[in-house]
Enzyme design. Sequence first.
Site, short mmCIF file in Angstrom:
data_model
loop_
_atom_site.label_atom_id
_atom_site.label_comp_id
_atom_site.label_asym_id
_atom_site.label_seq_id
_atom_site.Cartn_x
_atom_site.Cartn_y
_atom_site.Cartn_z
N TYR A 37 -10.00 -3.67 -11.02
CA TYR A 37 -9.87 -2.29 -10.56
C TYR A 37 -8.49 -1.71 -10.87
CZ TYR A 37 -7.25 -3.75 -6.36
OH TYR A 37 -6.30 -4.26 -5.50
N CYS B 13 0.82 -1.21 0.00
CA CYS B 13 0.00 0.00 0.00
C CYS B 13 0.85 1.26 0.00
CB CYS B 13 -0.93 0.00 1.21
SG CYS B 13 -2.00 1.46 1.28
N LYS C 79 -0.36 5.32 -5.99
CA LYS C 79 -1.34 5.30 -7.08
C LYS C 79 -2.36 6.42 -6.89
CE LYS C 79 -4.65 2.51 -6.68
NZ LYS C 79 -5.33 1.23 -6.43
N GLU D 293 -26.36 14.72 -1.39
CA GLU D 293 -27.77 14.83 -1.01
C GLU D 293 -28.65 13.87 -1.81
OE1 GLU D 293 -29.95 18.46 -2.10
OE2 GLU D 293 -28.22 18.99 -3.36
N HIS E 38 -27.75 20.80 0.97
CA HIS E 38 -27.84 21.35 -0.38
C HIS E 38 -26.97 22.60 -0.52
CE1 HIS E 38 -29.82 22.17 -4.21
NE2 HIS E 38 -29.96 23.43 -3.83
N CYS F 17 -1.64 1.54 -3.10
CA CYS F 17 -2.73 2.52 -3.03
C CYS F 17 -2.27 3.94 -2.77
CB CYS F 17 -3.76 2.09 -1.99
SG CYS F 17 -3.08 1.45 -0.45
N GLU G 299 -8.07 1.66 -13.09
CA GLU G 299 -7.47 2.82 -12.45
C GLU G 299 -6.30 3.36 -13.26
OE1 GLU G 299 -8.56 1.91 -7.76
OE2 GLU G 299 -6.68 1.18 -8.59
#
Length: 448
Positions: free
Chosen positions: A177, A41, A49, A442, A437, A46, A181
């Site tokens: 993935y 990682c 990346k 939302e 909002h 991760c 990516e």
Amino acid sequence: MSDYDLFVIGAGSGGVRASRIAASHGAKVGIAEEYRVGGTCVIRGCVPKKLLVYGAHFAEDLQDCVKFGWDIEGKSFDWAKLRDNVAAEVDRLEGLYRQTLGNNDVEIFECRARLAGGGKVELSDGRTITADKILIAVGAEPFIPEIEGCKDHAITSNDVFHLPELPKRIAIAGGGYIANEFAGIFNEFGSKVTIINRSDQILRGYDEQMRDRLLQISMTKGIDFRFNAKFKKVEKQGDGSLLLTMDGCDDMEVDQLLFATGRVPNTQDLGLDKARVETEDRGAIKVDEYNRTTAEDVYAVGDVTDRIQLTPVAIREGHAFADTQFGGMDRTIDYDNVPNAVFSHPPIAGVGLTESEARNKLGGQIKTFTSDFRAMKNVLAGRNERSLYKLVVDASNDRVVGIHMIGPEAPEILQAAAIAVKAGLTKSDFDETVALHPTMAEELVLMR
């Protein structure tokens, strides 16, 4: 007397967490790492990346900012500058991981370690260590199939962060993935990207509507896809380019070939046979709910086991192991409703059951609610890219059993929303929550 109460093989996320927590409970801990502290990682996964993902986002931001009144002239991209800045950040993080281990009096052995059986670990520097308990946390490594020329000329995700220059044309093998990516990253940096997938779909296991939307957007952005295609041979040509001889699609020439076809447990030459540690068919170490292997006092956590290959999961497993074995607690991990994300362009995030999984598990007694919209920023920028949010609801009790999203900042929004799924909240609970909002998030409480 053993040399250590706990000896850990592998200083990745799971191993470091287990070492630190065990030491905090009073255990004497040693840890062996043959490469760099931090694991996949931090060093090659991760974290670097995600920094490339951030860098790639500026490509579209610089286009969109014009409609917001900004005039940027002479913009250019310098791959070497980004690459070196990312490497410097990785160095900084590795230093912090080392500092954490040192602050907790965990001794680091910078060499390879192998199980020797009988509570012993052999180090590549010739020493033999004894320990009351041994934890294997060596993670996984990229898989490259046995295809002529692939291992000589292809790279993996490990190598992307060290490329001397940005390829003008890159082929990416895989549909998961990692493939999607890096496809998004290289495409935003200006490379011509082709994804080559041996099946007819991307992101198997993710919600079908989310992966279909990503495919549509990716193609609009200029990423090419070759489905039901297989490699026959990879050859390097005189000008340095690669000739890909294919089955199922036309042959092609590229400047770089990246294999992102999954990861396999890093269990080679680990001494598992000598210690009588059993593995699954794909090499993953067998463990029970307390991370125990088939060998007495040998444990394993993280990607080296056949559970969920995610850094936060490895960290939790390492923590639970240390608390149970050295803290007098009884801790196991709940693997239900673990959130996940694909840092594509745009990103996907999800938690809980997909629509198809819910129909199979709940006998079709489900309701789905979707919101298909353009983010306000995209509207003013003139970008036609649409986001898609979905709630999957158990019709028998109104519980939200799955949330799936594709759109800007989807992973950031999903982390909070995942708490609702984990807590078993209902669609009515969502409906009764006042919207914040104007936000994209939302939409989660406005679906009817």
